[in-house]
Design a protein around this motif. Structure first.
Motif, mmCIF file in Angstrom:
data_model
loop_
_atom_site.group_PDB
_atom_site.id
_atom_site.type_symbol
_atom_site.label_atom_id
_atom_site.label_comp_id
_atom_site.label_asym_id
_atom_site.label_seq_id
_atom_site.Cartn_x
_atom_site.Cartn_y
_atom_site.Cartn_z
ATOM 1 N N GLY A 81 0.792 -1.221 0.000
ATOM 2 C CA GLY A 81 0.000 0.000 0.000
ATOM 3 C C GLY A 81 0.824 1.271 0.000
ATOM 4 O O GLY A 81 0.298 2.364 0.224
ATOM 5 N N MET A 82 2.131 1.124 -0.229
ATOM 6 C CA MET A 82 3.041 2.273 -0.361
ATOM 7 C C MET A 82 3.869 2.061 -1.623
ATOM 8 O O MET A 82 4.109 0.919 -2.018
ATOM 9 N N ILE A 83 4.299 3.152 -2.235
ATOM 10 C CA ILE A 83 5.178 3.038 -3.411
ATOM 11 C C ILE A 83 6.619 3.053 -2.905
ATOM 12 O O ILE A 83 7.134 4.079 -2.471
ATOM 13 N N LYS A 84 7.246 1.888 -2.951
ATOM 14 C CA LYS A 84 8.625 1.761 -2.463
ATOM 15 C C LYS A 84 9.569 1.554 -3.628
ATOM 16 O O LYS A 84 9.310 0.744 -4.512
ATOM 17 N N PHE A 85 10.678 2.299 -3.615
ATOM 18 C CA PHE A 85 11.781 2.065 -4.541
ATOM 19 C C PHE A 85 12.936 1.486 -3.728
ATOM 20 O O PHE A 85 13.210 1.942 -2.614
ATOM 21 N N MET A 86 13.628 0.506 -4.319
ATOM 22 C CA MET A 86 14.724 -0.127 -3.595
ATOM 23 C C MET A 86 15.864 -0.464 -4.547
ATOM 24 O O MET A 86 15.623 -0.913 -5.664
ATOM 25 N N ALA A 87 17.104 -0.235 -4.092
ATOM 26 C CA ALA A 87 18.294 -0.664 -4.832
ATOM 27 C C ALA A 87 19.259 -1.282 -3.834
ATOM 28 O O ALA A 87 19.278 -0.913 -2.650
ATOM 29 N N ASN A 88 20.077 -2.236 -4.317
ATOM 30 C CA ASN A 88 20.945 -2.974 -3.407
ATOM 31 C C ASN A 88 22.146 -3.516 -4.181
ATOM 32 O O ASN A 88 21.980 -4.274 -5.132
ATOM 33 N N ASP A 89 23.358 -3.082 -3.784
ATOM 34 C CA ASP A 89 24.547 -3.620 -4.452
ATOM 35 C C ASP A 89 25.252 -4.686 -3.606
ATOM 36 O O ASP A 89 26.407 -5.022 -3.853
ATOM 37 N N MET A 90 24.554 -5.182 -2.587
ATOM 38 C CA MET A 90 25.000 -6.229 -1.662
ATOM 39 C C MET A 90 25.924 -5.689 -0.563
ATOM 40 O O MET A 90 26.180 -6.396 0.406
ATOM 41 N N GLU A 91 26.427 -4.484 -0.715
ATOM 42 C CA GLU A 91 27.181 -3.831 0.353
ATOM 43 C C GLU A 91 26.374 -2.678 0.939
ATOM 44 O O GLU A 91 26.393 -2.425 2.129
ATOM 45 N N LEU A 92 25.668 -1.987 0.049
ATOM 46 C CA LEU A 92 24.847 -0.838 0.417
ATOM 47 C C LEU A 92 23.467 -1.016 -0.186
ATOM 48 O O LEU A 92 23.333 -1.298 -1.377
ATOM 49 N N GLY A 93 22.440 -0.869 0.639
ATOM 50 C CA GLY A 93 21.062 -0.962 0.161
ATOM 51 C C GLY A 93 20.275 0.262 0.577
ATOM 52 O O GLY A 93 20.431 0.751 1.704
ATOM 53 N N ILE A 94 19.460 0.798 -0.327
ATOM 54 C CA ILE A 94 18.663 1.986 -0.022
ATOM 55 C C ILE A 94 17.213 1.745 -0.436
ATOM 56 O O ILE A 94 16.942 1.249 -1.536
ATOM 57 N N GLN A 95 16.308 2.106 0.457
ATOM 58 C CA GLN A 95 14.868 2.038 0.150
ATOM 59 C C GLN A 95 14.249 3.383 0.504
ATOM 60 O O GLN A 95 14.574 3.979 1.524
ATOM 61 N N THR A 96 13.365 3.871 -0.368
ATOM 62 C CA THR A 96 12.661 5.115 -0.062
ATOM 63 C C THR A 96 11.211 4.987 -0.499
ATOM 64 O O THR A 96 10.879 4.220 -1.412
ATOM 65 N N ILE A 97 10.353 5.735 0.167
ATOM 66 C CA ILE A 97 8.916 5.724 -0.136
ATOM 67 C C ILE A 97 8.575 6.971 -0.936
ATOM 68 O O ILE A 97 8.972 8.088 -0.582
ATOM 69 N N VAL A 98 7.862 6.776 -2.031
ATOM 70 C CA VAL A 98 7.498 7.861 -2.944
ATOM 71 C C VAL A 98 5.997 8.130 -2.813
ATOM 72 O O VAL A 98 5.194 7.193 -2.812
ATOM 73 N N GLU A 99 5.636 9.395 -2.704
ATOM 74 C CA GLU A 99 4.217 9.763 -2.602
ATOM 75 C C GLU A 99 3.532 9.593 -3.956
ATOM 76 O O GLU A 99 4.063 10.003 -4.987
ATOM 77 N N GLY A 100 2.335 9.005 -3.938
ATOM 78 C CA GLY A 100 1.579 8.827 -5.167
ATOM 79 C C GLY A 100 0.325 8.008 -4.891
ATOM 80 O O GLY A 100 0.040 7.658 -3.737
ATOM 81 N N ASN A 101 -0.432 7.717 -5.952
ATOM 82 C CA ASN A 101 -1.680 6.950 -5.815
ATOM 83 C C ASN A 101 -1.539 5.580 -6.473
ATOM 84 O O ASN A 101 -1.195 5.479 -7.656
ATOM 85 N N ILE A 102 -1.800 4.533 -5.684
ATOM 86 C CA ILE A 102 -1.709 3.158 -6.189
ATOM 87 C C ILE A 102 -3.056 2.736 -6.766
ATOM 88 O O ILE A 102 -4.085 2.865 -6.107
ATOM 89 N N VAL A 103 -3.024 2.244 -7.979
ATOM 90 C CA VAL A 103 -4.236 1.728 -8.625
ATOM 91 C C VAL A 103 -4.296 0.212 -8.460
ATOM 92 O O VAL A 103 -5.314 -0.347 -8.039
ATOM 93 N N ASP A 104 -3.213 -0.464 -8.787
ATOM 94 C CA ASP A 104 -3.110 -1.922 -8.620
ATOM 95 C C ASP A 104 -1.790 -2.244 -7.941
ATOM 96 O O ASP A 104 -0.745 -1.752 -8.357
ATOM 97 N N ARG A 105 -1.866 -3.109 -6.935
ATOM 98 C CA ARG A 105 -0.646 -3.464 -6.209
ATOM 99 C C ARG A 105 0.164 -4.514 -6.975
ATOM 100 O O ARG A 105 -0.403 -5.318 -7.722
ATOM 101 N N GLY A 106 1.472 -4.487 -6.732
ATOM 102 C CA GLY A 106 2.359 -5.453 -7.365
ATOM 103 C C GLY A 106 3.794 -5.008 -7.219
ATOM 104 O O GLY A 106 4.090 -4.039 -6.509
ATOM 105 N N PHE A 107 4.713 -5.706 -7.876
ATOM 106 C CA PHE A 107 6.121 -5.288 -7.824
ATOM 107 C C PHE A 107 6.842 -5.781 -9.069
ATOM 108 O O PHE A 107 6.475 -6.800 -9.668
ATOM 109 N N ILE A 108 7.866 -5.018 -9.454
ATOM 110 C CA ILE A 108 8.654 -5.357 -10.630
ATOM 111 C C ILE A 108 10.019 -4.675 -10.527
ATOM 112 O O ILE A 108 10.150 -3.622 -9.890
ATOM 113 N N ALA A 109 11.034 -5.274 -11.139
ATOM 114 C CA ALA A 109 12.376 -4.692 -11.175
ATOM 115 C C ALA A 109 12.590 -4.038 -12.544
ATOM 116 O O ALA A 109 12.300 -4.648 -13.571
ATOM 117 N N ILE A 110 13.074 -2.807 -12.536
ATOM 118 C CA ILE A 110 13.276 -2.044 -13.769
ATOM 119 C C ILE A 110 14.727 -1.592 -13.840
ATOM 120 O O ILE A 110 15.288 -1.125 -12.836
#
Length: 369
Positions: A40-69
């Motif tokens: 129910g939140m828009i999360k972006f995540m990146a991880n190089d196995m030594e450093l990982g960062i996740q942040t939440i982006v404000e917006g409106n979700i229509v359909d839930r799911g996840f994908i790597a781009i």
């Protein structure tokens, strides 16, 4: 998955997490950013196995799911979209559609299941410090981290919490930088070595607010920084840090009190005569009432005098100008005290309370006429 948010929110979120996308990797999935709306939140995540960062982006979700781009193409597309609302959606075949006004991109994503999530860290017994303070102490020490990989400890910073004191230490074999700050509460003793890369990226994300706080949590192998809507997890450098106290001395034969800005500008001018990569030292002569700085290179020579207060012996000593400039730039005091022993012993730039200490080793030189 489908969600809608402003271009500015997207760009901000991508800028934050992109700092954990490796420039080179044999694991192509690490070149991606995970977009996750399942909770129910828009999360972006990146991880190089030594450093990982996740942040939440404000917006409106229509359909839930996840994908790597793919991070690069994702960021490049979003940056060049019109300044308006952006719709991002993916289907069961991992096709990603990014649309804004009349622009529409279709790219191939990857299964989010393949992505390596951030390690789970219990938020127990954390330390709290303002974003302003943490950003400052990192920026005031990080330049002394070694760029040479021969000693892993020199690639990190000592991060020490003792009661209501936070101390950061970095060194590269030629200099040491130490900063101490007071915390708002007393905390249990903690001593870890955080990779310089992680601290550098964190300092770029942190704001300059004294009101907004950072919560820091530790495990045996990781450190977690939590602030605003962003979480940064870094692997720690394991091992025993250097015995810094043995390298620090309160003894001196010469003490010079000088205007920091005048000295910084004087050394900065001297470097105009030094080509990049050239290791020409600045030679400093300290006598009663004045300091004379000289440099002599293939380009030319320069000498300049600055008024000082001196205690102790006269002294002639040489330094790498960059090391002095790095330290003087991050000190905020109008006047600084510099303690010296002899032409072969380190000099110390420190205040009376030792809230900052900068040790710089001298260099050998031939006298400039």
């Amino acid at each position: 998955m489908k969600f809608v948010c402003s271009k500015s929110n997207l760009v901000n979120g991508l800028q934050i997490v992109s700092k954990a996308v490796p420039s080179k990797t044999t694991m192509s999935i690490l070149e991606c950013i995970l977009v996750d709306t399942t909770e129910g939140m828009i999360k972006f995540m990146a991880n190089d196995m030594e450093l990982g960062i996740q942040t939440i982006v404000e917006g409106n979700i229509v359909d839930r799911g996840f994908i790597a781009i793919d991070a690069k193409i994702f960021f490049d597309i979003v940056r060049k979209l019109p300044d308006n609302e952006v719709t991002i959606e993916s289907d069961s075949s991992n096709k990603v559609t990014i649309s804004c006004e009349k622009a529409k991109f279709n790219i191939i994503g990857r299964k989010g299941d393949d992505f390596t999530h951030l390690p789970s860290i219990e938020r127990i017994d954390g330390v709290t410090v303002s974003q302003f303070t943490l950003r400052n102490v990192i920026q005031q020490t990080i330049f002394s981290i070694s760029e040479n990989d021969t000693n892993k400890m020199m690639a990190g910073e000592l991060f020490e919490v003792d009661g209501d004191n936070l101390k950061l230490v970095s060194l590269d074999g030629h200099r040491i930088s130490i900063r101490k700050v007071k915390l708002g509460n007393n905390y249990a003793y903690k001593k870890v070595v955080v990779p310089g890369k992680a601290l550098g990226e964190i300092s770029k994300i942190l704001g300059d607010s004294t009101e907004k706080m950072v919560n820091i949590f530790f495990t045996d192998k990781h450190v977690l920084f939590e602030f605003d809507k962003t979480t940064v997890v870094s692997r720690l450098i394991e091992g025993e840090y250097f015995s810094i106290d043995q390298m620090l001395s309160s003894d001196y034969e010469t003490k010079m009190t000088i205007n920091r800005k005048e000295l910084l500008e004087c050394i900065d001018r001297a470097t105009l005569l030094v080509k990049e990569g050239d290791k020409k030292p600045v030679i400093i002569s300290i006598v009663d009432g004045k300091m004379e700085l000289k440099i002599n290179s293939a380009i030319g020579s320069m000498d300049e005098e600055i008024d000082i207060e001196k205690q102790g012996k006269d002294l002639l000593i040489g330094f790498n100008p960059k090391f002095l400039i790095d330290a003087l730039r991050v000190i905020e005091d109008e006047v600084v005290d510099i303690y010296l022993v002899n032409p072969k012993a380190p000099c110390f730039i420190r205040d009376k309370e030792s809230t900052y200490v900068y040790l710089v080793l001298p260099v050998n030189f031939t006298t400039v006429d």
